[in-house]
Design a protein around this motif. Structure first.
Motif, PDB file in Angstrom:
ATOM      1  N   GLU A 120      55.863  16.977  55.235  1.00 50.08           N
ATOM      2  CA  GLU A 120      56.079  17.763  56.442  1.00 50.08           C
ATOM      3  C   GLU A 120      56.749  16.914  57.513  1.00 50.08           C
ATOM      4  O   GLU A 120      56.694  15.690  57.472  1.00 50.08           O
ATOM      5  CB  GLU A 120      54.742  18.299  56.955  1.00 50.08           C
ATOM      6  CG  GLU A 120      54.117  19.306  56.009  1.00 50.08           C
ATOM      7  CD  GLU A 120      52.825  19.884  56.554  1.00 50.08           C
ATOM      8  OE1 GLU A 120      52.546  19.729  57.762  1.00 50.08           O
ATOM      9  OE2 GLU A 120      52.095  20.503  55.773  1.00 50.08           O
ATOM     10  N   CYS A 130      60.517  17.070  64.678  1.00 53.15           N
ATOM     11  CA  CYS A 130      61.171  18.385  64.745  1.00 53.15           C
ATOM     12  C   CYS A 130      61.919  18.550  66.065  1.00 53.15           C
ATOM     13  O   CYS A 130      63.075  18.973  66.086  1.00 53.15           O
ATOM     14  CB  CYS A 130      60.139  19.507  64.598  1.00 53.15           C
ATOM     15  SG  CYS A 130      59.791  19.997  62.908  1.00 53.15           S
ATOM     16  N   VAL A 144      65.434  24.036  54.993  1.00 54.52           N
ATOM     17  CA  VAL A 144      64.052  24.462  55.235  1.00 54.52           C
ATOM     18  C   VAL A 144      63.461  23.660  56.384  1.00 54.52           C
ATOM     19  O   VAL A 144      62.811  24.220  57.278  1.00 54.52           O
ATOM     20  CB  VAL A 144      63.198  24.328  53.953  1.00 54.52           C
ATOM     21  CG1 VAL A 144      61.715  24.483  54.261  1.00 54.52           C
ATOM     22  CG2 VAL A 144      63.635  25.349  52.911  1.00 54.52           C
ATOM     23  N   ASN A 190      64.890  24.981  59.608  1.00 54.25           N
ATOM     24  CA  ASN A 190      64.386  26.319  59.910  1.00 54.25           C
ATOM     25  C   ASN A 190      62.920  26.312  60.345  1.00 54.25           C
ATOM     26  O   ASN A 190      62.539  27.038  61.261  1.00 54.25           O
ATOM     27  CB  ASN A 190      64.590  27.254  58.712  1.00 54.25           C
ATOM     28  CG  ASN A 190      66.048  27.566  58.490  1.00 54.25           C
ATOM     29  OD1 ASN A 190      66.872  27.479  59.392  1.00 54.25           O
ATOM     30  ND2 ASN A 190      66.395  27.915  57.269  1.00 54.25           N
ATOM     31  N   VAL A 191      62.100  25.485  59.691  1.00 54.59           N
ATOM     32  CA  VAL A 191      60.691  25.373  60.084  1.00 54.59           C
ATOM     33  C   VAL A 191      60.603  24.789  61.490  1.00 54.59           C
ATOM     34  O   VAL A 191      59.842  25.276  62.335  1.00 54.59           O
ATOM     35  CB  VAL A 191      59.891  24.538  59.064  1.00 54.59           C
ATOM     36  CG1 VAL A 191      58.524  24.167  59.597  1.00 54.59           C
ATOM     37  CG2 VAL A 191      59.769  25.300  57.742  1.00 54.59           C
ATOM     38  N   CYS A 192      61.385  23.755  61.756  1.00 58.04           N
ATOM     39  CA  CYS A 192      61.383  23.151  63.094  1.00 58.04           C
ATOM     40  C   CYS A 192      61.851  24.152  64.147  1.00 58.04           C
ATOM     41  O   CYS A 192      61.263  24.259  65.228  1.00 58.04           O
ATOM     42  CB  CYS A 192      62.264  21.901  63.122  1.00 58.04           C
ATOM     43  SG  CYS A 192      61.579  20.503  62.198  1.00 58.04           S
ATOM     44  N   ARG A 237      61.697  27.419  63.986  1.00 53.48           N
ATOM     45  CA  ARG A 237      60.671  28.447  64.125  1.00 53.48           C
ATOM     46  C   ARG A 237      59.476  27.947  64.938  1.00 53.48           C
ATOM     47  O   ARG A 237      58.995  28.627  65.839  1.00 53.48           O
ATOM     48  CB  ARG A 237      60.201  28.907  62.739  1.00 53.48           C
ATOM     49  CG  ARG A 237      59.119  29.976  62.770  1.00 53.48           C
ATOM     50  CD  ARG A 237      58.418  30.145  61.448  1.00 53.48           C
ATOM     51  NE  ARG A 237      57.618  28.945  61.181  1.00 53.48           N
ATOM     52  CZ  ARG A 237      57.337  28.483  59.966  1.00 53.48           C
ATOM     53  NH1 ARG A 237      57.794  29.091  58.896  1.00 53.48           N
ATOM     54  NH2 ARG A 237      56.605  27.401  59.818  1.00 53.48           N
ATOM     55  N   ASP A 238      59.010  26.758  64.624  1.00 54.04           N
ATOM     56  CA  ASP A 238      57.775  26.260  65.222  1.00 54.04           C
ATOM     57  C   ASP A 238      57.960  25.633  66.607  1.00 54.04           C
ATOM     58  O   ASP A 238      57.038  25.680  67.425  1.00 54.04           O
ATOM     59  CB  ASP A 238      57.117  25.233  64.297  1.00 54.04           C
ATOM     60  CG  ASP A 238      56.621  25.856  62.992  1.00 54.04           C
ATOM     61  OD1 ASP A 238      56.604  27.104  62.881  1.00 54.04           O
ATOM     62  OD2 ASP A 238      56.262  25.084  62.085  1.00 54.04           O
ATOM     63  N   PRO A 269      68.252  29.448  63.399  1.00 52.14           N
ATOM     64  CA  PRO A 269      67.983  29.005  62.032  1.00 52.14           C
ATOM     65  C   PRO A 269      69.286  28.879  61.245  1.00 52.14           C
ATOM     66  O   PRO A 269      70.251  29.600  61.482  1.00 52.14           O
ATOM     67  CB  PRO A 269      67.108  30.128  61.451  1.00 52.14           C
ATOM     68  CG  PRO A 269      66.512  30.788  62.643  1.00 52.14           C
ATOM     69  CD  PRO A 269      67.555  30.678  63.726  1.00 52.14           C
TER      70      PRO A 269
END
Length: 162
Positions: A94, A100, A137, A140-142, A144-145, A155
């Motif tokens: 992670e 991030c 990914v 995109n996770v960064c 989003r969060d 994204p």
């Protein structure tokens, strides 16, 4: 103290390897895979490994100013975060909040350019089919969060980036 990302270190090492020339009269000769000779006997010649030639050609195809652009991009991230983001392309791991946010502040243009450059090198070109999707990914996770903290970056799937 200025921090440098792991990608910057790798890029710098690759660039200096590409432009360095062998020292005249003290070339290293590879007689066997694991046998390196500092002072070759007469008649032996220096043979660059295939990756050196490959990466040298890669470097010559960069547009003017692109190397500086990549160096500027990588200077926007700490070594710790650069290492973490590099690992996420190859391992199930992670990305921390700190890294991030650093990635998102660096920007998607820099992120895509650095990842693209890594997977164009001889050492990592065969890993692109796994690494590119993992880097997407991670972005995109960064986004989003933590995207709202710095202005909600888009994204990557909305950018038509491969």
């Amino acid at each position: 103290m200025e921090t440098v990302s792991q990608l910057s270190i790798i890029f710098t090492l690759l660039v200096t390897t590409f432009i360095a020339s062998p020292i005249s009269g003290r070339d290293i000769v590879v007689n066997r895979f694991d046998d390196y000779v500092a002072d070759p006997p007469e008649g032996d010649i220096f043979v660059d490994p295939p990756q050196a030639e490959y990466d040298e050609k890669l470097l010559t195809h960069f547009p003017t100013g692109y190397k500086e652009f990549l160096e500027n991009c990588s200077s926007k991230m700490s070594t710790k975060c650069g290492t973490q983001l590099f690992k996420v392309m190859f391992e199930d791991t992670e990305v921390t909040r700190e890294c991030c946010v650093s990635l998102l502040r660096m920007g998607r243009t820099c992120h895509v350019a650095l990842v693209d450059t890594v997977f164009r090198t001889y050492e990592y070109k065969d890993d692109a089919d796994v690494g590119f999707p993992r880097s997407r990914v991670a972005w995109n996770v960064c986004a989003r969060d933590y995207g709202e903290e710095i202005g909600a970056p888009v994204p990557l799937e909305h950018l038509n980036v491969t």
